[in-house]
Design a protein around this motif. Structure first.
Motif, PDB file in Angstrom:
ATOM      1  N   THR A   1       0.934   5.192  -0.384  1.00  0.00           N
ATOM      2  CA  THR A   1       0.331   4.956  -1.763  1.00  0.00           C
ATOM      3  C   THR A   1      -0.914   4.315  -1.848  1.00  0.00           C
ATOM      4  O   THR A   1      -2.076   4.543  -2.220  1.00  0.00           O
ATOM      5  N   PHE A   2      -0.841   3.127  -1.270  1.00  0.00           N
ATOM      6  CA  PHE A   2      -1.492   2.039  -1.413  1.00  0.00           C
ATOM      7  C   PHE A   2      -2.135   1.418   0.048  1.00  0.00           C
ATOM      8  O   PHE A   2      -3.207   0.539   0.106  1.00  0.00           O
ATOM      9  N   PHE A   3      -1.690   1.811   1.218  1.00  0.00           N
ATOM     10  CA  PHE A   3      -2.288   1.265   2.504  1.00  0.00           C
ATOM     11  C   PHE A   3      -2.945   2.726   3.126  1.00  0.00           C
ATOM     12  O   PHE A   3      -2.161   2.973   4.184  1.00  0.00           O
TER      13      PHE A   3
ATOM     14  N   GLY B   1      -8.607   2.085   6.073  1.00  0.00           N
ATOM     15  CA  GLY B   1      -8.617   1.124   7.345  1.00  0.00           C
ATOM     16  C   GLY B   1      -7.128   0.807   7.297  1.00  0.00           C
ATOM     17  O   GLY B   1      -6.773  -0.227   7.891  1.00  0.00           O
ATOM     18  N   GLY B   2      -6.230   1.420   6.365  1.00  0.00           N
ATOM     19  CA  GLY B   2      -4.957   0.839   6.147  1.00  0.00           C
ATOM     20  C   GLY B   2      -4.661  -0.364   5.347  1.00  0.00           C
ATOM     21  O   GLY B   2      -3.515  -1.197   5.328  1.00  0.00           O
ATOM     22  N   VAL B   3      -5.885  -0.999   4.706  1.00  0.00           N
ATOM     23  CA  VAL B   3      -5.974  -2.062   3.956  1.00  0.00           C
ATOM     24  C   VAL B   3      -5.341  -1.860   2.767  1.00  0.00           C
ATOM     25  O   VAL B   3      -5.809  -0.713   2.089  1.00  0.00           O
ATOM     26  N   ILE B   4      -4.649  -2.597   2.088  1.00  0.00           N
ATOM     27  CA  ILE B   4      -4.089  -2.492   0.736  1.00  0.00           C
ATOM     28  C   ILE B   4      -5.041  -2.316  -0.248  1.00  0.00           C
ATOM     29  O   ILE B   4      -6.141  -3.207  -0.310  1.00  0.00           O
ATOM     30  N   SER B   5      -5.091  -1.406  -1.305  1.00  0.00           N
ATOM     31  CA  SER B   5      -6.134  -1.122  -2.208  1.00  0.00           C
ATOM     32  C   SER B   5      -5.609  -0.448  -3.488  1.00  0.00           C
ATOM     33  O   SER B   5      -4.558   0.091  -3.370  1.00  0.00           O
ATOM     34  N   ASP B   6      -5.812  -1.038  -4.520  1.00  0.00           N
ATOM     35  CA  ASP B   6      -5.371  -0.514  -5.934  1.00  0.00           C
ATOM     36  C   ASP B   6      -6.351   0.595  -6.098  1.00  0.00           C
ATOM     37  O   ASP B   6      -7.118   0.831  -5.607  1.00  0.00           O
ATOM     38  N   ARG B   7      -5.808   1.704  -7.010  1.00  0.00           N
ATOM     39  CA  ARG B   7      -6.608   2.786  -6.965  1.00  0.00           C
ATOM     40  C   ARG B   7      -7.710   2.905  -7.823  1.00  0.00           C
ATOM     41  O   ARG B   7      -8.557   3.548  -7.910  1.00  0.00           O
ATOM     42  N   CYS B   8      -8.033   1.403  -8.608  1.00  0.00           N
ATOM     43  CA  CYS B   8      -9.041   1.516  -9.476  1.00  0.00           C
ATOM     44  C   CYS B   8     -10.232   0.948  -8.462  1.00  0.00           C
ATOM     45  O   CYS B   8     -11.490   0.669  -8.969  1.00  0.00           O
TER      46      CYS B   8
END
Length: 464
Positions: free
Chosen positions: A292-294, A299-306
């Motif tokens: 869901t987040f990576f 690039g597989g970097v963690i991110s929140d949907r906002c």
């Protein structure tokens, strides 16, 4: 300790002096322990330029959002645990005890409109201090007692905690009926309570806490805050129709830290019980978190949907979420060593992304979006917290079983107050007055910030 901290900060200040003709990314070699420590030191230093609270009569208080103090000190604790650098430990120790308030339950008189999630984060900071063996203060409550008082307050309906009148159970988001979130039961409050109970079970080796962790988990799945088929973690439910137990259907907005709270709680339950049920849950939630987040498009970097829309920047709290999540992943890699090889590559890719993005103002300031390959211009205390947490978390590559969070069975020495569940204010719960020496622990930082402007370093301060 203060002189040692001053020397360290002076060295870091010189290390990050900007070069006028170039902008460098935060120097990070994920295969080098020394490189990661240096990156963590720089990121944490930048984070602490935002904090001056220990120079006041209310150390640990951040007026913009009181719970952010807990997140700040969690980042400091994780930095110390990852690097063995004690520079900020005095600041953490003074503030963490003071914000407990006169009752030692993290409901101080100066924090108005406290939510269960706000209080919970302070409880998590306290149990983290116990697990990492931060020395207890000379007087006042132990870290374990502070964490236990939060647990007992939250399991009590009279304290604005566990409530069966709507949705058949769970914690409300906010404790007071006049607050807009009073009719909401959200994942971060309940997932955080689940995690706190699981970590208390692990630390104390006491089944009472494990029983409550099971109870919170079962309720969370019954109302589909956690879907134990798809492993989606929703944001919240409310009093109303359409869902089970007299609740609405879940709000499916997704946040990293909602997943992280339940994931960490499940991992600690496995560490305590050695029951494969919890290992299966941990793996399922982790797979869902990663999916869901990576994301590959980042690039597989963690991110929140906002993040792509910039909406994270409009809410001061949101940039903290992923930093908390990566710190919990690092702890899971230590308490369940078999999962380390699954977790570490995700942390490494995200750390490299963050390093490329932490270029702000020639001072390695960290913005919000780590997947863009450059600084996004959003300098804030919250973004600095996540930058610090990321660099500390990736140090897990070099940590072994000796760094595993302790329990009473493995060297934990934070004692419990037998009256922790009574909510009585005893002599041990009274906070000692804040002394000049206490204030100096963080007051030295402010002096150094001013001094560091000599030579061209300019540190940016936010308005709390």
């Amino acid at each position: 300790m203060i002189l040692q901290g001053a020397r360290h900060l002076a060295i870091v200040a010189l290390h990050i002096l900007p070069l006028t003709s170039h902008v460098y990314a935060l120097d990070l070699d994920i295969e080098s322990q020394e490189s990661i420590k240096n990156a963590a030191s720089t990121a944490t230093y930048n984070m602490m330029t935002w904090y001056t609270g220990n120079g006041t009569d209310n150390p640990g208080f951040i007026s913009r959002s009181w719970w952010e103090g807990a997140a700040l000190f969690l980042a400091c604790l994780n930095y110390w645990h990852a690097t063995n650098d004690t520079t900020y430990n005095d600041e953490v120790s003074v503030a963490l005890q003071h914000q407990g308030g006169s009752g030692g339950d993290y409901l101080p008189s100066w924090a108005v409109g406290v939510g269960n999630d706000d209080q919970m984060f302070w409880g998590l900071a306290a149990i983290t201090a116990a697990e990492y063996k931060l020395p207890n203060r000379p007087s006042g409550d132990t870290w374990l007692t502070l964490a236990e008082r939060v647990f007992y307050d939250q399991k009590s309906a009279t304290g604005g905690g566990w409530d069966t009148t709507i949705c058949g159970g769970g914690l409300r988001w906010q404790k007071d009926v006049w607050q807009g979130g009073y009719t909401m039961k959200n994942s971060v409050s309940n997932g955080g309570f689940f995690m706190l109970a699981a970590r208390l079970a692990w630390y104390t080796q006491d089944d009472e806490y494990a029983t409550w962790a099971e109870k919170v988990w079962d309720w969370s799945t019954s109302v589909n805050l956690v879907n134990n088929k798809t492993w989606e973690v929703a944001d919240s439910v409310r009093q109303g129709s359409g869902g089970p137990n007299g609740c609405t259907l879940p709000d499916h907005t997704r946040w990293t830290y909602n997943y992280g709270t339940y994931l960490s709680g499940a991992a600690y339950m496995y560490a305590y019980t050695n029951n494969n049920k919890w290992l299966d849950i941990t793996n399922s939630l982790m797979d869902s978190l990663f999916a869901t987040f990576f994301l590959s498009q980042y690039g597989g970097v963690i991110s929140d949907r906002c993040e792509p829309s910039g909406q994270c920047d409009e809410d001061a709290n949101r940039p903290i979420f992923k930093g908390l999540t990566v710190s919990w992943l690092a702890d899971i890699a230590l308490i369940i060593p078999s999962l380390k090889e699954k977790i570490l590559p995700k942390l490494q890719v995200s750390a490299e992304g963050a390093a490329r993005a932490c270029t702000g103002n020639g001072q390695n300031l960290c913005g919000n979006r780590w997947w863009g390959g450059k600084y996004d211009g959003h300098n804030s205390m919250e973004n600095a917290m996540s930058g610090s947490q990321m660099m500390s978390a990736v140090m897990v590559k070099f940590l072994d079983s000796s760094s595993k969070p302790v329990s009473t069975a493995t060297g934990g020495n934070s004692s419990s107050d037998p009256n922790a569940g009574t909510k009585k204010t005893t002599g041990s719960a009274q906070l000692p007055p804040i002394t000049t020496a206490d204030k100096a622990g963080a007051g030295i930082l402010t002096v150094l910030f001013v001094a560091s402007t000599i030579g061209g370093v300019v540190f940016l301060f936010g308005t709390p």
